[in-house]
Design a protein around this motif. Structure first.
Motif, PDB file in Angstrom:
ATOM      1  N   LEU A 251      47.098  14.505  14.306  1.00 23.12           N
ATOM      2  CA  LEU A 251      46.518  14.292  12.983  1.00 23.12           C
ATOM      3  C   LEU A 251      45.534  15.381  12.557  1.00 23.12           C
ATOM      4  CD1 LEU A 251      45.747  10.444  13.091  1.00 23.12           C
ATOM      5  CD2 LEU A 251      47.816  11.593  12.284  1.00 23.12           C
ATOM      6  N   ASN A 252      44.963  16.056  13.526  1.00 19.65           N
ATOM      7  CA  ASN A 252      43.906  17.035  13.168  1.00 19.65           C
ATOM      8  C   ASN A 252      44.410  18.468  13.262  1.00 19.65           C
ATOM      9  OD1 ASN A 252      44.139  16.536  15.958  1.00 19.65           O
ATOM     10  ND2 ASN A 252      42.131  17.427  16.356  1.00 19.65           N
ATOM     11  N   SER A 253      43.798  19.348  12.487  1.00 19.89           N
ATOM     12  CA  SER A 253      44.231  20.749  12.503  1.00 19.89           C
ATOM     13  C   SER A 253      43.711  21.484  13.730  1.00 19.89           C
ATOM     14  CB  SER A 253      43.733  21.468  11.246  1.00 19.89           C
ATOM     15  OG  SER A 253      42.367  21.740  11.375  1.00 19.89           O
ATOM     16  N   MET A 254      42.658  20.949  14.344  1.00 25.45           N
ATOM     17  CA  MET A 254      42.039  21.525  15.545  1.00 25.45           C
ATOM     18  C   MET A 254      41.365  22.861  15.319  1.00 25.45           C
ATOM     19  SD  MET A 254      44.422  20.538  18.736  1.00 25.45           S
ATOM     20  CE  MET A 254      46.002  20.668  17.942  1.00 25.45           C
ATOM     21  N   ILE A 255      41.363  23.309  14.100  1.00 26.34           N
ATOM     22  CA  ILE A 255      40.668  24.574  13.850  1.00 26.34           C
ATOM     23  C   ILE A 255      39.198  24.235  13.657  1.00 26.34           C
ATOM     24  CG2 ILE A 255      40.460  26.570  12.332  1.00 26.34           C
ATOM     25  CD1 ILE A 255      43.364  26.012  11.491  1.00 26.34           C
ATOM     26  N   PRO A 256      38.339  24.780  14.506  1.00 27.74           N
ATOM     27  CA  PRO A 256      36.930  24.470  14.317  1.00 27.74           C
ATOM     28  C   PRO A 256      36.478  24.951  12.938  1.00 27.74           C
ATOM     29  CG  PRO A 256      37.230  26.087  16.091  1.00 27.74           C
ATOM     30  CD  PRO A 256      38.582  25.692  15.614  1.00 27.74           C
ATOM     31  N   LEU A 257      35.570  24.221  12.381  1.00 26.80           N
ATOM     32  CA  LEU A 257      35.130  24.487  11.015  1.00 26.80           C
ATOM     33  C   LEU A 257      34.730  25.954  10.822  1.00 26.80           C
ATOM     34  CD1 LEU A 257      34.771  22.949   8.412  1.00 26.80           C
ATOM     35  CD2 LEU A 257      32.419  22.466   9.074  1.00 26.80           C
ATOM     36  N   TRP A 258      34.031  26.511  11.816  1.00 29.77           N
ATOM     37  CA  TRP A 258      33.530  27.878  11.657  1.00 29.77           C
ATOM     38  C   TRP A 258      34.642  28.910  11.651  1.00 29.77           C
ATOM     39  CZ3 TRP A 258      32.357  24.724  15.824  1.00 29.77           C
ATOM     40  CH2 TRP A 258      32.939  25.063  17.054  1.00 29.77           C
ATOM     41  N   LYS A 259      35.836  28.515  12.122  1.00 30.11           N
ATOM     42  CA  LYS A 259      36.941  29.473  12.118  1.00 30.11           C
ATOM     43  C   LYS A 259      37.810  29.347  10.874  1.00 30.11           C
ATOM     44  CE  LYS A 259      37.652  30.777  16.859  1.00 30.11           C
ATOM     45  NZ  LYS A 259      38.603  30.919  17.940  1.00 30.11           N
ATOM     46  N   LYS A 260      37.483  28.332  10.082  1.00 33.91           N
ATOM     47  CA  LYS A 260      38.315  28.127   8.891  1.00 33.91           C
ATOM     48  C   LYS A 260      37.929  29.083   7.785  1.00 33.91           C
ATOM     49  CE  LYS A 260      39.783  23.410   9.170  1.00 33.91           C
ATOM     50  NZ  LYS A 260      39.446  22.068   8.788  1.00 33.91           N
TER      51      LYS A 260
ATOM     52  N   GLU B 197      32.037  41.782  12.715  1.00 37.77           N
ATOM     53  CA  GLU B 197      32.985  42.490  13.554  1.00 37.77           C
ATOM     54  C   GLU B 197      32.460  43.906  13.741  1.00 37.77           C
ATOM     55  OE1 GLU B 197      37.486  41.766  12.699  1.00 37.77           O
ATOM     56  OE2 GLU B 197      36.190  40.108  12.094  1.00 37.77           O
ATOM     57  N   GLY B 198      32.758  44.504  14.850  1.00 37.64           N
ATOM     58  CA  GLY B 198      32.260  45.853  15.100  1.00 37.64           C
ATOM     59  C   GLY B 198      31.650  45.911  16.465  1.00 37.64           C
ATOM     60  N   MET B 199      30.384  46.296  16.525  1.00 33.99           N
ATOM     61  CA  MET B 199      29.650  46.358  17.804  1.00 33.99           C
ATOM     62  C   MET B 199      29.821  45.077  18.589  1.00 33.99           C
ATOM     63  SD  MET B 199      27.452  49.030  18.171  1.00 33.99           S
ATOM     64  CE  MET B 199      25.763  48.544  18.535  1.00 33.99           C
ATOM     65  N   VAL B 200      29.801  43.976  17.844  1.00 32.91           N
ATOM     66  CA  VAL B 200      29.982  42.681  18.470  1.00 32.91           C
ATOM     67  C   VAL B 200      30.704  41.806  17.445  1.00 32.91           C
ATOM     68  CG1 VAL B 200      27.714  41.853  17.708  1.00 32.91           C
ATOM     69  CG2 VAL B 200      28.794  40.795  19.678  1.00 32.91           C
ATOM     70  N   SER B 201      31.632  40.982  17.933  1.00 29.48           N
ATOM     71  CA  SER B 201      32.369  40.128  16.995  1.00 29.48           C
ATOM     72  C   SER B 201      31.989  38.683  17.230  1.00 29.48           C
ATOM     73  CB  SER B 201      33.872  40.239  17.207  1.00 29.48           C
ATOM     74  OG  SER B 201      34.239  41.570  17.213  1.00 29.48           O
ATOM     75  N   TYR B 202      31.695  37.997  16.176  1.00 35.38           N
ATOM     76  CA  TYR B 202      31.391  36.576  16.319  1.00 35.38           C
ATOM     77  C   TYR B 202      31.523  35.882  14.980  1.00 35.38           C
ATOM     78  CZ  TYR B 202      26.923  37.692  14.157  1.00 35.38           C
ATOM     79  OH  TYR B 202      25.981  38.119  13.286  1.00 35.38           O
ATOM     80  N   LYS B 203      31.602  34.565  15.071  1.00 37.30           N
ATOM     81  CA  LYS B 203      31.515  33.734  13.878  1.00 37.30           C
ATOM     82  C   LYS B 203      30.352  32.790  14.122  1.00 37.30           C
ATOM     83  CE  LYS B 203      36.127  33.757  12.032  1.00 37.30           C
ATOM     84  NZ  LYS B 203      36.571  34.995  12.689  1.00 37.30           N
ATOM     85  N   ALA B 204      29.554  32.565  13.092  1.00 37.80           N
ATOM     86  CA  ALA B 204      28.427  31.648  13.274  1.00 37.80           C
ATOM     87  C   ALA B 204      28.376  30.671  12.107  1.00 37.80           C
ATOM     88  CB  ALA B 204      27.125  32.427  13.359  1.00 37.80           C
ATOM     89  N   LEU B 205      28.076  29.433  12.445  1.00 35.02           N
ATOM     90  CA  LEU B 205      27.881  28.425  11.410  1.00 35.02           C
ATOM     91  C   LEU B 205      26.496  27.832  11.656  1.00 35.02           C
ATOM     92  CD1 LEU B 205      28.894  26.710   9.103  1.00 35.02           C
ATOM     93  CD2 LEU B 205      30.117  25.274  10.734  1.00 35.02           C
ATOM     94  N   LEU B 206      25.579  28.143  10.739  1.00 36.85           N
ATOM     95  CA  LEU B 206      24.179  27.782  10.970  1.00 36.85           C
ATOM     96  C   LEU B 206      23.686  26.828   9.897  1.00 36.85           C
ATOM     97  CD1 LEU B 206      22.986  31.453  11.542  1.00 36.85           C
ATOM     98  CD2 LEU B 206      23.743  29.823  13.286  1.00 36.85           C
TER      99      LEU B 206
END
Ligand code: ADP
Length: 603
Positions: free
Chosen positions: A212-221, A254-263
């Motif tokens: 039932l769920n997309s499993m994509i964490p919100l921060w990756k959407k 993206e670049g020196m360091v890659s990340y996604k953040a949800l704050l």
């Protein structure tokens, strides 16, 4: 044998069922979230413990229904609970296994009080007349069954479950005229609740062979596909906050360091925020897998209020905690987040003043402390985020606004218990008369912050309650100086009657007869703050009793000095007490003072 819930649990249970959760739907989200935690725990253990082996793709949460019994069944193949854990985790509300887990992982006792308030599971009683939990721990050969109808207690017995994990059966309450509990076993309701509240859960939630769920964490959407409600649901689910966040910051690099953040910036101060129980930090994920629940190194102390997650590919899954701190990418991410959050706050300050004020009310002291802390190392990063009350504007202003609007070369400030008390203090009066703007400081940390700042963009701070502040011109200064010289002996004897370092006449008061000023590094406000701290240290500000040279009291004192020294002592003591009271300080000998006053007024 039937056991009773611990008494405080029983009260909480009632309270919760009847009031905390007005939205009954959320019980499913709570149970799914527990199941997902249990899968996380199992997976995490498999990374660090060779004896536990699991395949990530086998981990899942299953839902099923039993139409005959009107039951909804939620099961997971996570870490499970043994007999003691069932007892401890579900037998009492205040105790929470997630908490114990967190403690074990962090090897320290700091935790979020609201988080540890394990009411999640109990929300199922809002819709159930009976709950049966069968669980087998990964560390136990036997399974156990926990059973309860809420009010009357619970019982635990041995079960027959062979695989590790937990199965929770909710026997739904009977439908009433207002509420159709049986909705919760309809396909439609189940599907819509999962997509609404639990879509981002990173394990499949399977119902009738369908995930039932997309499993994509919100921060990756994709940001454009996320609604405010999605963010708010995620936030309240993860941080147990019933109020929506004040600000959501969804960012990536993206670049020196890659990340996604949800704050998130909460809209109010958490209950335990200004205590040592509060733990700052962000959840750290490596490519969607939770590495650490609260990673401290991702946030500077002055941003301790920020909640959220960081997901990066730049750290490995089984990195140890000790290594983490040294990791270059963590340091880089932390620096980026620091800059980003401050930028967002600056923007809010400019564009959305009302919300910023709300933020500042909740977390202003944290920023002020940030300026003072670490020998003022971070002061330049934070000084433009500070708001203080301006006497002219009668509202909060920044230092910059104060300077621009007042056009003054110095920044005048006065501190005291409340805005009103400062506004009515004798020292403020002459400044008001000259239409000079003053910052009123009412927070205990304010003066410490000012002393750490030292100056703002080349403008000095002047405490108007300090001896060095003066508005007088050279000519009137001369007059005062002469007056003080002429009466040197009298002032010296007055000093002998009270505990001050000097008594003198002043020209800076308007209508008030006296005031107390300070000299040196410790102001009268600081004296109060430091002495109120739970340490043995006590300090005393060096204080000066200043007497208004334009007030009739001057002549009275001179007359007494010449004719009646005994009366002069009484007057001095009373004037000193007056000055202390105006400053909000205690008087040491109230009964002596009150009989002195009585002596004088009954003459
Ligand atoms: P919280 O989730 O806030 O800790 P809950 O009342 O929801 O509080 O749950 C209490 C504890 O019971 C959890 O912390 C966890 O240790 C344990 N628990 C609940 N559900 C499960 C589950 N499905 N599998 C394993 N443990 C669970």
């Amino acid at each position: 044998m039937k056991k009773q819930f611990k008494s405080e649990s029983k009260r909480l249970l009632d309270l919760m069922i009847n009031s905390i959760y007005t939205n009954k739907d959320i019980f499913l989200r709570e149970l799914i979230s527990n199941a997902s935690d249990a899968l996380d725990k199992l997976y995490y253990e498999s990374l660090t413990n060779k004896d536990v082996s699991v395949k990530k793709k086998d981990l899942k949460i299953s839902l099923s229904v039993n139409d005959t019994n009107k039951a909804l069944i939620i099961s997971d193949n996570g870490c499970g609970m043994d007999e003691t854990e069932l007892e401890n985790n579900l037998g009492t509300i205040a105790k929470s296994g997630s908490l114990a887990f967190k403690e074990m992982m962090d090897k320290k006792k700091n935790v979020d009080i609201i988080g540890q308030f394990g009411v999640g599971f109990y929300s199922a009683f809002m819709v159930s007349k009976k709950i049966v939990v069968e669980s087998k721990s990964i560390h136990s050969d036997k399974s156990y069954i926990w059973e309860s109808d809420g009010a009357s207690g619970y019982s635990i017995s041995e079960g027959t479950k062979k695989d590790n994990g937990t199965t929770i059966t909710l026997y739904l309450k009977d439908d009433t005229e207002d509420i159709t509990y049986s909705d919760y076993i309809s396909d439609y309701k189940i599907k819509s609740l999962i997509t609404k509240y639990s879509d981002y859960i990173r394990y499949p939630i399977v119902f009738k062979d369908e995930t039932l769920n997309s499993m994509i964490p919100l921060w990756k959407k994709d940001k454009s596909k996320i609604t405010d409600t999605d963010y708010n649901n995620f936030y309240s689910d993860k941080y147990y906050d019933y109020e929506a966040p004040l600000k959501v910051i969804h960012t990536s690099a993206e670049g020196m360091v890659s990340y996604k953040a949800l704050l998130f910036i909460p809209s109010h101060t958490p209950m335990d925020y200004y205590t040592k129980e509060y733990e700052k930090g962000l959840s750290l994920y490596s490519n969607g897998v939770l590495i650490m629940d609260t990673c401290k190194d991702l946030l500077p102390d002055y941003l301790a209020f920020v909640k959220g997650v960081v997901d990066t590919e730049d750290i490995s899954l089984n990195i140890s905690r000790e290594m983490l701190q040294q990791t270059k990418s963590i340091q880089l991410i932390s620096k980026n987040i620091d800059t980003k959050v401050r930028k967002e706050l600056e923007e809010m300050l400019k564009e959305d003043r009302d919300n910023y004020k709300k933020f500042f009310e909740a977390f202003g002291p944290q920023l002020k402390f940030g300026i003072y802390n670490n020998f003022g190392m971070d002061k330049d990063k934070l000084k433009d985020l500070i708001l203080l009350y301006s006497s002219k504007k009668k509202d909060l202003v920044t230092f910059k606004e104060y300077i621009e609007e007042s056009g003054q070369d110095v920044i005048y400030y006065a501190s005291g218990e409340t805005i009103d008390k400062i506004d009515n203090s004798p020292q403020v009066e002459p400044y008001k008369e000259k239409d000079i703007d003053i910052l009123y400081l009412t927070d205990y940390i304010d003066e410490f912050m000012i002393s750490a700042l030292g100056e703002y963009e080349g403008k000095k701070f002047v405490n108007i309650k300090e001896e060095k502040s003066d508005l007088e011109d050279e000519k009137s200064k001369e007059v005062t100086k002469k007056l003080n010289e002429e009466n040197k002996d009298m002032l010296e004897s007055m000093k002998g009657y009270i505990d001050v370092s000097e008594v003198r006449f002043t020209n800076k008061l308007k209508n008030h007869p006296v005031c107390l000023s300070s000299k040196g590094d410790i102001s009268l406000e600081m004296e109060k703050v430091i002495n109120a701290m739970p340490t043995d240290e006590t300090v005393k500000a060096e204080s000066i009793l200043e007497i208004n040279e334009n007030h009739p009291i001057k002549d009275k004192l001179i007359e007494l000095y010449n004719n009646n020294k005994e009366e002069l002592e009484k007057y001095t003591k009373i004037l000193y007490s007056e000055a202390r009271l105006i400053e909000g300080l205690q008087i040491d000998n109230p009964s002596e003072i009150s009989s002195l006053i009585c002596d004088i007024i009954s003459k």
